[in-house]
Scaffold this motif. Structure first.
Motif, PDB file in Angstrom:
ATOM      1  N   UNK A 210       0.710  -1.214  -0.057  1.00 17.74           N
ATOM      2  CA  UNK A 210       0.174   0.104  -0.049  1.00 17.74           C
ATOM      3  C   UNK A 210       0.946   1.479  -0.005  1.00 17.74           C
ATOM      4  N   UNK A 211       1.906   1.272   0.917  1.00 18.47           N
ATOM      5  CA  UNK A 211       2.672   2.785   0.864  1.00 18.47           C
ATOM      6  C   UNK A 211       3.521   2.868  -0.575  1.00 18.47           C
ATOM      7  N   UNK A 212       4.062   1.708  -1.197  1.00 20.80           N
ATOM      8  CA  UNK A 212       4.633   1.850  -2.457  1.00 20.80           C
ATOM      9  C   UNK A 212       3.464   2.195  -3.345  1.00 20.80           C
ATOM     10  N   UNK A 213       2.378   1.751  -3.293  1.00 22.82           N
ATOM     11  CA  UNK A 213       1.498   1.975  -4.337  1.00 22.82           C
ATOM     12  C   UNK A 213       0.633   3.436  -4.307  1.00 22.82           C
ATOM     13  N   UNK A 214       0.885   4.159  -3.065  1.00 25.22           N
ATOM     14  CA  UNK A 214       0.252   5.314  -2.893  1.00 25.22           C
ATOM     15  C   UNK A 214       1.026   6.407  -2.710  1.00 25.22           C
ATOM     16  N   UNK A 215       2.117   6.067  -2.668  1.00 21.10           N
ATOM     17  CA  UNK A 215       3.306   7.399  -2.533  1.00 21.10           C
ATOM     18  C   UNK A 215       3.164   8.329  -3.458  1.00 21.10           C
ATOM     19  N   UNK A 216       2.899   9.511  -3.126  1.00 21.67           N
ATOM     20  CA  UNK A 216       2.734  10.595  -4.145  1.00 21.67           C
ATOM     21  C   UNK A 216       3.059  12.086  -3.746  1.00 21.67           C
TER      22      UNK A 216
ATOM     23  N   UNK B 148      -5.568   1.450   8.501  1.00 20.04           N
ATOM     24  CA  UNK B 148      -6.964   1.302   9.068  1.00 20.04           C
ATOM     25  C   UNK B 148      -7.865   1.148   7.897  1.00 20.04           C
ATOM     26  N   UNK B 149      -7.634   1.562   6.690  1.00 21.00           N
ATOM     27  CA  UNK B 149      -8.659   1.532   5.600  1.00 21.00           C
ATOM     28  C   UNK B 149      -8.664  -0.137   5.265  1.00 21.00           C
ATOM     29  N   UNK B 150      -7.473  -0.796   5.314  1.00 23.28           N
ATOM     30  CA  UNK B 150      -7.629  -2.063   5.141  1.00 23.28           C
ATOM     31  C   UNK B 150      -7.193  -3.013   6.007  1.00 23.28           C
ATOM     32  N   UNK B 151      -7.898  -4.031   6.440  1.00 24.31           N
ATOM     33  CA  UNK B 151      -7.290  -5.125   7.559  1.00 24.31           C
ATOM     34  C   UNK B 151      -5.979  -5.756   7.144  1.00 24.31           C
ATOM     35  N   UNK B 152      -5.726  -6.612   7.763  1.00 19.95           N
ATOM     36  CA  UNK B 152      -4.377  -7.238   7.645  1.00 19.95           C
ATOM     37  C   UNK B 152      -4.189  -8.123   6.632  1.00 19.95           C
ATOM     38  N   UNK B 153      -5.323  -8.650   6.222  1.00 22.99           N
ATOM     39  CA  UNK B 153      -5.780  -9.391   4.887  1.00 22.99           C
ATOM     40  C   UNK B 153      -5.995  -8.755   3.716  1.00 22.99           C
ATOM     41  N   UNK B 154      -6.151  -7.500   3.711  1.00 15.87           N
ATOM     42  CA  UNK B 154      -6.357  -6.598   2.543  1.00 15.87           C
ATOM     43  C   UNK B 154      -7.947  -6.308   2.178  1.00 15.87           C
ATOM     44  N   UNK B 155      -8.816  -6.714   3.248  1.00 14.67           N
ATOM     45  CA  UNK B 155     -10.288  -6.303   3.044  1.00 14.67           C
ATOM     46  C   UNK B 155     -10.566  -4.966   3.533  1.00 14.67           C
TER      47      UNK B 155
END
Length: 419
Positions: free
Chosen positions: A21-27, A345-352
């Motif tokens: 997530x961090x890599x995806x959303x860096x901006x 907190x947007x996603x849980x530990x399993x990505x949901x």
């Protein structure tokens, strides 16, 4: 589908799971787009969509959907069965990923992920309508399936060659039978009427006889409830929330398109509905702040960027008004996504996805909201159905209206419309 090819497509699953997530959303928040690199901006979109949708599509394909989807429900959840959440997740996810999955295969990294998700989606559709499957979806009880059958029908209309035509005949018949089974329950006298209309429109599209009254009633009543300047009432009264985007404009336009194609509506009726959606899209773009946020107004704000479906669909249809450049819409939506999904907190530990608006906040969820409801978020990703060469993706990022206005730059005037 050959087993060897299918397994080959699944072989990239391990690589897919490494998306961070961090890599995806860096901006860079201060630039019009995310980084000034157009190609990276598209990559940000499809990787984020993949991250959101993959828990649904991969678990469906593996027969582990209900087993692995940890269901969280609103603290005020009502008396409906919590099992409706599974159809919610499937219908809403598929409606959002459909245009992307409809693109032709290619040899890019994006193409590999897209093909994998499409193949899993098809396998999952066969599984979740199989009476012997542990992931069989519920259409027999509650009223909620009326809603999410429509979102799944919307997915088939958005990507018939990718998601409908490849299905085997038995799966198609099971799906249509499930949709028809909802005729014993009437939609509520609100935006729900369009759920019935769109589902019947798909039944018509699929070559079977629709329920004529159900098909026509949503279109007729919503036209009666139109308030002007791009806003329909949700029932006789106007509700100042995002249901014009979640439901009304997209489903009105796409229902009328099927009816037009079958001689049941006129071009004038269809173009009027489309013009109204275009007008509404102008307002949606102007509500995106210079910082890339939008107002948390009304109910269902836990659907996050699903609030921007109407603007996204107008972009997908290449019907943006002349005052809106595709690149400014892309830049605005990109920053909204970054602000909304790059939050712990947007996603849980399993990505949901978890309940909340920005981050995790179950208390903001409405009485009808559970985990599956949240996958309305995918509906803002519709422009991924445009190829990379399209102006929406290829043009350099531009400031959107609010950023221009508050930056002291020239921007288009705005006036109400009479249609």
């Amino acid at each position: 589908m050959e087993r060897r090819k299918f397994l080959g497509a699944l072989s990239i699953a391990g690589f897919a799971g490494t998306i961070c997530p961090k890599g995806l959303l860096a901006a860079e928040k201060n630039s019009p787009g995310l980084s000034g690199n157009v190609k990276n901006e598209r990559e940000f979109w499809w990787k984020l969509l993949y991250k959101i949708a993959n828990p649904v599509t991969s678990n469906l394909a593996n027969g582990t959907f209900k087993k692995n989807m940890l269901v969280e429900k609103s603290p005020t959840f009502d008396s409906r069965s919590v099992h409706v959440t599974y159809l919610e997740a499937v219908g809403r996810t598929f409606a959002g990923i459909a245009p992307w999955l409809a693109l032709p295969d290619d040899e890019t990294k994006e193409g590999a992920f897209r093909k994998k998700m499409r193949m899993e989606a098809l396998q999952g559709l066969s599984r979740c309508f199989d009476p012997a499957s542990p992931d069989l979806l519920n259409f027999k009880t509650d009223y909620q399936p009326i809603v999410d059958a429509a979102y799944l029908a919307h997915a088939f209309l958005r990507a018939p060659k990718a998601l409908w035509e490849p299905l085997d005949d038995l799966s198609k018949e099971r799906i249509l039978t499930s949709f028809k089974s909802l005729r014993n329950r009437k939609p509520f006298n609100s935006n729900w009427l369009l759920f019935g209309s769109l589902t019947e429109a798909f039944i018509l599209f699929a070559g079977q006889e629709p329920d004529s009254e159900r098909l026509n009633k949503g279109v007729k009543k919503l036209n009666e409830w139109y308030k002007g300047d791009g806003y329909y009432g949700d029932g006789p009264n106007l509700a100042f929330d995002y249901y014009n985007s979640f439901v009304i404009h997209p489903m009105m336009v796409d229902t009328l398109k099927v009816m037009l194609d079958h001689g049941l509506a006129t071009s004038k009726e269809y173009e009027l509905a489309l013009s109204r959606m275009e007008r509404y899209a102008i307002g949606q773009e102007r509500m995106i702040s210079p910082e890339g946020t939008f107002p948390p107004i009304g109910r269902s704000i836990t659907y996050r960027t699903g609030s921007l479906q109407a603007l996204s669909q107008v972009a997908l249809m290449e019907r943006l008004p002349s005052t809106l450049k595709p690149a400014q819409v892309r830049a605005a939506l990109s920053l909204v996504k970054k602000n909304m999904y790059d939050v712990p907190g947007t996603f849980d530990k399993d990505g949901w996805l978890q309940l909340g608006f920005v981050g995790h906040d179950p208390d903001i969820a409405d009485y009808y909201t559970s985990t599956g409801s949240l996958y309305m978020a995918t509906l803002s990703f519709l422009p991924l159905g445009l190829p990379e060469s399209n102006e929406f993706w290829s043009a350099p990022a531009e400031d959107w209206t609010a950023r221009k206005a508050w930056g002291g730059k020239k921007f288009a005037k705005d006036y109400h419309v009479d249609y």
